[in-house]
Write a protein that holds these residues in place. Structure first.
Motif, PDB file in Angstrom:
ATOM      1  N   LEU A 118       0.858  -1.182   0.000  1.00  0.00           N
ATOM      2  CA  LEU A 118       0.000   0.000   0.000  1.00  0.00           C
ATOM      3  C   LEU A 118       0.896   1.233   0.000  1.00  0.00           C
ATOM      4  N   ILE A 119       0.539   2.216  -0.822  1.00  0.00           N
ATOM      5  CA  ILE A 119       1.237   3.501  -0.794  1.00  0.00           C
ATOM      6  C   ILE A 119       0.248   4.585  -0.390  1.00  0.00           C
ATOM      7  N   LEU A 120       0.590   5.314   0.659  1.00  0.00           N
ATOM      8  CA  LEU A 120      -0.236   6.413   1.145  1.00  0.00           C
ATOM      9  C   LEU A 120       0.199   7.690   0.438  1.00  0.00           C
ATOM     10  N   ALA A 121      -0.725   8.324  -0.269  1.00  0.00           N
ATOM     11  CA  ALA A 121      -0.417   9.546  -1.020  1.00  0.00           C
ATOM     12  C   ALA A 121      -1.615  10.493  -0.944  1.00  0.00           C
ATOM     13  N   MET A 122      -2.107  10.716   0.277  1.00  0.00           N
ATOM     14  CA  MET A 122      -3.345  11.487   0.467  1.00  0.00           C
ATOM     15  C   MET A 122      -3.140  12.992   0.495  1.00  0.00           C
ATOM     16  N   GLY A 123      -1.892  13.449   0.490  1.00  0.00           N
ATOM     17  CA  GLY A 123      -1.648  14.885   0.479  1.00  0.00           C
ATOM     18  C   GLY A 123      -1.874  15.516   1.833  1.00  0.00           C
ATOM     19  N   CYS A 124      -2.222  16.796   1.830  1.00  0.00           N
ATOM     20  CA  CYS A 124      -2.412  17.516   3.082  1.00  0.00           C
ATOM     21  C   CYS A 124      -3.613  18.443   2.973  1.00  0.00           C
ATOM     22  N   ARG A 125      -3.992  19.015   4.114  1.00  0.00           N
ATOM     23  CA  ARG A 125      -5.100  19.970   4.156  1.00  0.00           C
ATOM     24  C   ARG A 125      -4.638  21.240   4.862  1.00  0.00           C
ATOM     25  N   GLU A 126      -5.440  22.291   4.750  1.00  0.00           N
ATOM     26  CA  GLU A 126      -5.076  23.563   5.363  1.00  0.00           C
ATOM     27  C   GLU A 126      -5.565  23.648   6.809  1.00  0.00           C
ATOM     28  N   ARG A 127      -4.765  24.318   7.622  1.00  0.00           N
ATOM     29  CA  ARG A 127      -5.211  24.611   8.987  1.00  0.00           C
ATOM     30  C   ARG A 127      -6.300  25.683   8.908  1.00  0.00           C
ATOM     31  N   SER A 128      -7.360  25.513   9.679  1.00  0.00           N
ATOM     32  CA  SER A 128      -8.523  26.395   9.557  1.00  0.00           C
ATOM     33  C   SER A 128      -8.524  27.485  10.627  1.00  0.00           C
ATOM     34  N   ARG A 129      -9.517  28.380  10.549  1.00  0.00           N
ATOM     35  CA  ARG A 129      -9.631  29.450  11.525  1.00  0.00           C
ATOM     36  C   ARG A 129      -9.845  28.894  12.933  1.00  0.00           C
ATOM     37  N   GLY A 130     -10.529  27.755  13.020  1.00  0.00           N
ATOM     38  CA  GLY A 130     -10.823  27.184  14.330  1.00  0.00           C
ATOM     39  C   GLY A 130      -9.588  26.860  15.135  1.00  0.00           C
ATOM     40  N   ALA A 131      -8.448  26.656  14.462  1.00  0.00           N
ATOM     41  CA  ALA A 131      -7.203  26.333  15.167  1.00  0.00           C
ATOM     42  C   ALA A 131      -6.485  27.588  15.652  1.00  0.00           C
ATOM     43  N   LEU A 132      -6.977  28.772  15.291  1.00  0.00           N
ATOM     44  CA  LEU A 132      -6.247  30.008  15.577  1.00  0.00           C
ATOM     45  C   LEU A 132      -6.797  30.796  16.755  1.00  0.00           C
ATOM     46  N   ASN A 133      -8.058  30.545  17.120  1.00  0.00           N
ATOM     47  CA  ASN A 133      -8.688  31.263  18.240  1.00  0.00           C
ATOM     48  C   ASN A 133      -8.692  32.777  18.037  1.00  0.00           C
ATOM     49  N   ILE A 134      -9.028  33.224  16.817  1.00  0.00           N
ATOM     50  CA  ILE A 134      -9.149  34.654  16.556  1.00  0.00           C
ATOM     51  C   ILE A 134     -10.499  35.122  17.094  1.00  0.00           C
ATOM     52  N   PRO A 135     -10.529  36.146  17.942  1.00  0.00           N
ATOM     53  CA  PRO A 135     -11.825  36.612  18.470  1.00  0.00           C
ATOM     54  C   PRO A 135     -12.657  37.296  17.400  1.00  0.00           C
TER      55      PRO A 135
END
Length: 433
Positions: A118-135
């Protein structure tokens, strides 16, 4: 319900999955299947219509779709099977030693597939606003840079007219230029760190050439607007990454783009039980790009985030070749016999954050092996030294190194032959005096 057995299944039909399939086929495998959840092959490259791809792989400058099409053509020419619009639900290990893949699509329904490798080649995703805790509220007009890229380049929509970008990753820098070319005004690009997270060439071509200011050591501290973004407030941050009172600046805008990091898509990898690096968030691999689960390999952004797709293809081709070797060793079964491989850990010092691979069998590097790594801060006038059993084997001088640009060293068979009983491999960044 379809139950089928393959020699090799590749999860992901982006640049890594395509190059891995070609590499495995050219190494002798024929019973290969690519599973892709999108409606077309090519992955994220389909929305990357800017140029700059292919300089290493094809010695010419291509756009993202052109680069992807080169590998799609190679896959089709070889008759490699693929399924589109197919979501992989889980991967696991069968009692017979097989790698079991459960997937689903509209045409076949539920798929229960088995493979030797098996070869895993799923790539990546972006970090969202929810991870930043911007008020602030959650108004319309806040997008990840990749989402905005898809809206503009694929769907034909302009997300906004007055734009602030948080983060200076390569996608954010490229979207600063793209939005400007489409008629929007990019007010500022703010970066939390004291250095940019993108390639130097993108800073020059996407910001400097269009007069877009880059404010380092700044972040968004408030988003204004309830129904739609009406403005944002950015402030300078100190060494502790916390906003400094009195440094706030207000920007009237209707759109905020977030380019705040990429995360490898490794939920399937975790479910399989493979060891995950706390630094890269990708699987820990050896010189064959094999994970801690025998017969399961990883390549591309699911392993560690790359800055150039050419490196993704090169890495994935190696994974495909090594997967073909594993399948050949399996014979008529699903598992290869223990080969008594010697694993020498790759250690590092001097500001290096991680290396890929993290362990090497000196007898399996072939003629050469590239060790890739990133540093944790901007460094000037340094040398990178590869030590084998405490002795310097290779030195590479670097005038400037930055976290946004991947570094590499090439370990050759000649280096290894000088240490027949190799016990330690270390990479150090040192002052170049």
């Amino acid at each position: 319900m379809e139950r089928t057995v393959y020699d090799l299944i590749i999860v992901g039909g982006g640049p890594a999955g395509l190059a891995a399939a070609v590499g495995a086929y050219d190494a002798g495998l024929r019973n290969i299947l690519i599973l892709e959840r999108d409606l077309r092959l090519g992955g994220i490259l389909n929305q990357c219509i800017h140029n700059g791809f292919g300089l290493h792989t094809f010695q010419e400058e291509l756009t993202g779709p052109e680069y992807a099409q080169r590998f799609i053509d190679q896959v089709k020419e070889r008759g490699i099977a693929y399924k589109l619009d197919t979501m992989v639900l889980s991967i696991g290990k069968g009692e017979d030693g097989s790698k079991e893949v459960t997937a689903v699509n509209e045409t076949d329904g539920l798929l229960l597939l088995k493979a030797k490798a098996l070869i895993l080649a799923m790539g990546c995703r972006e970090r969202s606003r929810g991870a930043l805790n911007i008020p602030g509220f959650r108004p319309a007009g806040i997008y990840s840079a990749g989402t905005a890229q898809r809206l503009v380049n694929i769907e034909g929509y302009l997300p906004g007219r007055r734009v602030v970008i948080l983060g200076s990753g390569d996608i954010g820098l490229i979207m600063a230029r793209r939005m400007t070319l489409e008629g929007a005004r990019v007010m500022v690009c703010a970066e939390l760190m004291p250095y940019s997270g993108g390639l130097k060439r993108n800073i020059v071509q996407c910001l400097d050439d269009f007069g877009i200011p880059l404010k380092l050591s700044h972040t968004v501290v408030r988003i204004e607007g309830k129904e739609r973004v009406e403005g944002v407030v950015i402030a300078e941050v100190g060494p502790d990454r916390k906003p400094i009172p009195g440094t706030e600046e207000h920007y009237r805008c209707d759109t905020l783009l977030l380019s705040v990091g990429l995360l490898p898509e490794n939920e399937l990898t975790v479910g399989l039980g493979a060891e995950i690096s706390r630094i890269t968030n990708g699987p820990v691999v050896n010189e064959s790009l094999e994970t801690s689960v025998p017969g399961v390999f990883a390549a591309g952004n699911v392993l560690h985030v790359h800055d150039l797709v050419d490196y993704v293809s090169e890495e994935a081709k190696l994974a495909g070749e090594r997967a073909a070797d594993y399948v050949a060793a399996c014979g008529d079964g699903f598992t290869a016999p223990e080969d008594g491989a010697k694993r020498v850990p790759v250690t590092f010092a001097g500001g290096i954050r991680y290396t890929v691979p993290s362990a090497i069998d000196p007898g399996k590097i072939g003629n050469w092996l590239k060790i890739r790594f990133r540093v944790g801060d901007v460094m000037q006038n340094r040398k990178v030294v590869l030590y084998l059993d405490g002795e310097p084997a290779l030195t590479k001088k670097r005038r400037v190194m930055a976290p946004g640009e991947m570094e590499e060293l090439v370990l050759t068979a000649r280096h290894v032959q000088a240490h027949p009983d190799l016990k330690s491999i270390e990479i150090r960044v040192e002052e170049d005096v």
